[in-house]
Scaffold this motif. Structure first.
Motif, PDB file in Angstrom:
ATOM      1  N   SER A 131      -5.302  -9.900   9.734  1.00  0.00           N
ATOM      2  CA  SER A 131      -4.030  -9.542   9.101  1.00  0.00           C
ATOM      3  C   SER A 131      -2.892  -9.857  10.050  1.00  0.00           C
ATOM      4  CB  SER A 131      -4.016  -8.054   8.748  1.00  0.00           C
ATOM      5  OG  SER A 131      -4.939  -7.781   7.718  1.00  0.00           O
ATOM      6  N   SER A 185      -1.789 -10.651   4.508  1.00  0.00           N
ATOM      7  CA  SER A 185      -0.495 -10.031   4.813  1.00  0.00           C
ATOM      8  C   SER A 185       0.014  -9.337   3.556  1.00  0.00           C
ATOM      9  CB  SER A 185       0.498 -11.072   5.337  1.00  0.00           C
ATOM     10  OG  SER A 185       1.568 -10.429   6.015  1.00  0.00           O
ATOM     11  N   GLY A 186       1.265  -8.874   3.632  1.00  0.00           N
ATOM     12  CA  GLY A 186       1.791  -8.039   2.558  1.00  0.00           C
ATOM     13  C   GLY A 186       2.741  -8.713   1.598  1.00  0.00           C
ATOM     14  N   VAL A 225      -4.340  -3.537   4.153  1.00  0.00           N
ATOM     15  CA  VAL A 225      -4.084  -4.651   5.069  1.00  0.00           C
ATOM     16  C   VAL A 225      -4.849  -4.440   6.376  1.00  0.00           C
ATOM     17  CG1 VAL A 225      -2.314  -5.860   6.402  1.00  0.00           C
ATOM     18  CG2 VAL A 225      -1.816  -5.134   4.061  1.00  0.00           C
TER      19      VAL A 225
END
Length: 366
Positions: A118, A149-150, A221
């Motif tokens: 991540s 990732s976000g 995550v």
């Protein structure tokens, strides 16, 4: 899981007072979500931590209507549901005590890859952070990791884009349902991401990107990955929350340093100073610290080509030594290099950190 199992699991998650931890406790004791709803009150009362209010809520049927609506949405949009006890659920996330019972997936992802990392950081990414992220992923590309990732502004989207540029799987973990995208400006990246990767979320189609959802999102995550890398962060920020969660899960955390005066490096510096993260300055550091380079000798050779500049002759020697340690005379014969020249070349390779001399004029690849 069957549609029937999915329906009752969805309904269980909509019962007031039941979150992922309580739901797992009920499922562990009774075997299935359907069995939970059909269990007698006396059976439920025997389960540690299940009180009268929870039992009363389980006997109401309002959650069934919500489950039916969500099931219709999932079928209509062809969204895959990942159940925490099934093989297709992310393996590392299974071992997190508060991991979601269900994940919803869109795209074309294969989570069997053991190399999942991540990458997180500030939404206010600097030129330094931008360049580091791109270079970092470029150097890792030969090892084919999955980049998580976000999908937010800044470090997140740069990491996703860099992964796509190098044909790596990349997964965006969302803080809302799969009926929308946030931020809206990133809608243009969705189709390409879903071709090789895609999106994961625990949130239903009626969930908006509320502030508290991002904190919940961060545990996925952190939990899905072998390691979390913080590229840039101010003293406070969501990426630091992700790093702390990763520490709680006993996962590796790495942070990229910047100048002491850089606002968006202060969070990284604090992680390093408090020993909550190890310092890295390149992809080679990550490969070494995660011990990826020794998993396969052929991967090890790739790494040395990537991170250390070797001449054609040096690479020939290095590739030979990957087969095992050897004495100077045999290296000379097998690589067809005179000993007087070979000695100087090996010294140069030693200085580059790719070979190590042993007693008896024996050398081995590092």
């Amino acid at each position: 899981m069957t549609q029937n199992d999915l329906f009752f699991t969805l309904a269980l998650l909509q019962v007031e007072g039941i979150g992922d931890i309580t739901a797992k406790k009920l499922l562990q004791n009774l075997g299935s979500a359907e069995a939970v709803f059909k269990a007698k009150k006396t059976s439920l009362a025997k389960i540690d931590g299940i009180g009268k209010n929870t039992i009363q809520n389980l006997k109401q049927t309002s959650s069934f209507k919500l489950a039916e609506e969500e099931l219709n949405f999932l079928e209509r949009e062809n969204i895959t549901s990942l159940y925490f006890l099934n093989n297709d659920y992310p393996e590392r996330l299974k071992h997190c005590f508060d991991a979601p019972i269900l994940l919803f997936q869109s795209g074309n992802m294969n989570l069997d890859n053991s190399k999942i990392i991540s990458i997180v950081g500030t939404r206010n990414i600097t030129t330094y952070g931008n360049e580091f992220t791109k270079k970092f992923i470029e150097e890792l590309a030969p090892l084919n990791p999955i980049i998580v990732s976000g999908f937010a502004y800044g470090v997140d989207i740069v990491a996703h884009q860099a992964a796509m540029d190098h044909n790596l799987q990349t997964i965006g973990v969302l803080a809302h349902g799969l009926n929308q995208i946030y931020p809206k400006n990133h809608k243009k990246y969705m189709a390409k991401m879903e071709q090789n990767g895609g999106f994961l979320t625990e949130f239903w189609s009626n969930s908006n990107p509320d502030r508290e959802n991002f904190v919940k999102r961060n545990r996925i995550v952190a939990g899905i990955s072998e390691a979390t890398i913080v590229i840039e962060s101010a003293e406070k920020g969501g990426s630091l929350i992700t790093a702390n969660i990763a520490n709680d899960y006993n996962r590796e955390v790495f942070a990229v340093p910047g100048r002491t005066t850089d606002k968006y490096s202060q969070g990284c510096h604090n992680l390093i100073k408090t020993q909550k993260a190890q310092l890295i300055t390149s992809a080679a550091d990550l490969v070494y610290l995660l011990n990826w380079e020794v998993h396969k000798k052929e991967e090890k050779g790739i790494q040395k080509q990537l991170f250390v500049s070797l001449s054609e002759e040096e690479q020939k020697i290095y590739n030979f030594l990957l087969k095992g340690k050897e004495i100077l005379d045999i290296i000379s014969i097998e690589c067809n290099i005179p000993i007087f020249k070979l000695s100087g070349t090996l010294l140069n390779m030693e200085l580059k950190g790719v070979v190590k001399p042993l007693p008896g004029k024996i050398f081995e690849a590092i």
